[in-house]
Design a protein around this motif. Structure first.
Motif, short mmCIF file in Angstrom:
data_model
loop_
_atom_site.label_atom_id
_atom_site.label_comp_id
_atom_site.label_asym_id
_atom_site.label_seq_id
_atom_site.Cartn_x
_atom_site.Cartn_y
_atom_site.Cartn_z
N LEU A 53 8.49 69.53 -33.02
CA LEU A 53 8.33 69.51 -31.83
C LEU A 53 7.11 70.52 -31.53
O LEU A 53 8.10 71.81 -30.99
CB LEU A 53 9.22 68.49 -31.31
CG LEU A 53 9.54 68.82 -29.57
CD1 LEU A 53 8.23 67.32 -29.68
CD2 LEU A 53 10.22 68.60 -29.42
N LEU A 54 6.60 70.35 -31.08
CA LEU A 54 5.68 71.30 -30.20
C LEU A 54 5.27 70.64 -28.64
O LEU A 54 5.06 70.45 -28.40
CB LEU A 54 3.85 71.21 -30.99
CG LEU A 54 2.79 72.53 -30.66
CD1 LEU A 54 3.36 74.12 -30.60
CD2 LEU A 54 1.87 72.48 -31.14
N THR A 55 5.68 71.91 -27.85
CA THR A 55 5.62 71.78 -26.86
C THR A 55 4.93 72.88 -26.09
O THR A 55 4.49 74.40 -26.92
CB THR A 55 6.79 71.85 -26.34
OG1 THR A 55 7.72 73.00 -26.07
CG2 THR A 55 7.91 71.15 -26.85
N LYS A 56 4.08 73.36 -24.91
CA LYS A 56 3.90 74.24 -24.31
C LYS A 56 4.46 74.07 -22.50
O LYS A 56 4.08 73.67 -21.95
CB LYS A 56 2.09 73.92 -24.48
CG LYS A 56 1.25 75.66 -23.96
CD LYS A 56 0.15 74.65 -23.50
CE LYS A 56 -1.04 76.55 -22.89
NZ LYS A 56 -2.51 75.86 -23.19
N LYS A 80 9.54 56.14 -34.21
CA LYS A 80 8.47 56.03 -34.22
C LYS A 80 7.21 56.98 -33.81
O LYS A 80 6.07 56.88 -34.28
CB LYS A 80 8.85 54.87 -32.18
CG LYS A 80 7.39 53.76 -32.59
CD LYS A 80 7.16 53.24 -31.03
CE LYS A 80 6.43 52.08 -31.33
NZ LYS A 80 6.27 51.20 -30.63
N ALA A 81 7.47 57.86 -33.21
CA ALA A 81 6.49 58.76 -33.52
C ALA A 81 6.31 59.63 -33.94
O ALA A 81 5.60 59.81 -34.45
CB ALA A 81 7.26 60.19 -32.14
N LEU A 82 7.20 59.46 -35.35
CA LEU A 82 6.83 59.66 -36.78
C LEU A 82 6.59 59.13 -37.07
O LEU A 82 5.11 59.35 -37.90
CB LEU A 82 8.27 60.12 -37.62
CG LEU A 82 9.39 61.86 -36.62
CD1 LEU A 82 10.52 61.30 -37.34
CD2 LEU A 82 8.40 63.19 -36.93
N LEU A 100 4.23 66.14 -30.46
CA LEU A 100 3.68 66.85 -29.40
C LEU A 100 5.19 65.94 -28.01
O LEU A 100 5.62 65.50 -28.14
CB LEU A 100 2.15 66.48 -29.04
CG LEU A 100 2.00 67.38 -29.82
CD1 LEU A 100 0.10 66.86 -29.13
CD2 LEU A 100 1.95 68.29 -30.62
N ASP A 101 5.52 67.18 -27.40
CA ASP A 101 6.40 66.46 -26.49
C ASP A 101 5.58 65.87 -25.53
O ASP A 101 6.01 64.86 -24.72
CB ASP A 101 6.46 67.67 -25.25
CG ASP A 101 4.44 68.78 -24.73
OD1 ASP A 101 3.71 68.43 -25.74
OD2 ASP A 101 5.55 69.90 -23.43
N TYR A 102 4.32 65.48 -25.53
CA TYR A 102 3.40 64.57 -24.94
C TYR A 102 3.87 63.18 -25.24
O TYR A 102 4.00 62.15 -24.33
CB TYR A 102 1.66 65.22 -24.57
CG TYR A 102 1.40 65.77 -23.75
CD1 TYR A 102 1.24 66.07 -22.77
CD2 TYR A 102 1.00 67.22 -24.83
CE1 TYR A 102 1.31 67.14 -21.86
CE2 TYR A 102 0.38 68.51 -24.08
CZ TYR A 102 0.76 67.91 -22.27
OH TYR A 102 0.38 69.64 -22.07
#
Length: 150
Positions: A53-56, A80-82, A100-102
């Motif tokens: 999981l990537l966030t900024k 589902k996201a994966l 992503l966090d989005y």
């Protein structure tokens, strides 16, 4: 007849490429090496199911969280996201699923409950992730700010 066959081949080709096409994410070398070392510690035989999981944040600091399950089971919330992501993170020579966090801020796990145009809020199911595990914080240039391993 030749034009029809050509058009069919083009349509089939475009459809196949669009669905199988992946967006490859490359992170700074220092971060990649640190992540690889952690993967080796967690799963030396590489049999665990691993994704990221990537966030900024507002200051431009990125965080990359490593999720793993040695039983190869996917969490239902993330499933589902994966399943739908076309983003992969390259670590060494292995491509891992990346979300992503989005995906959680704007995505919804229930496509049939989105409301109608102009009247969606309140109908959409949103989710969030609380994670306590290996997370590496870094800037765009690859300077590692901190590593958190709860």
């Amino acid at each position: 007849m030749k034009k029809s066959i050509l058009i069919i081949f083009l349509l089939v080709g475009f459809r196949g490429n669009a669905q199988s096409s992946k967006i490859l994410y490359i992170i700074p070398d220092s971060v990649e090496v640190s992540i690889e070392n952690q993967i080796i510690k967690l799963s030396p035989d590489r049999n665990a199911f691993i994704f990221f999981l990537l966030t900024k944040n507002n200051e431009g600091i990125y965080s990359l969280s490593l999720f793993y399950d040695k039983r190869m089971q996917k969490d239902k919330l993330m499933n589902k996201a994966l399943k739908l992501t076309n983003r992969v993170l390259l670590i060494d020579e292995v491509k891992y699923p990346l979300i992503l966090d989005y995906d959680f801020a704007f995505g919804t796990p229930k496509e049939n409950q989105t409301g109608t145009f102009g009247n969606r809020e309140g109908n959409i199911v949103r989710s969030n992730v609380l994670f306590h595990g290996y997370t590496i914080f870094f800037n765009k240039l690859g300077k590692i700010i901190k590593v958190s391993d709860f």
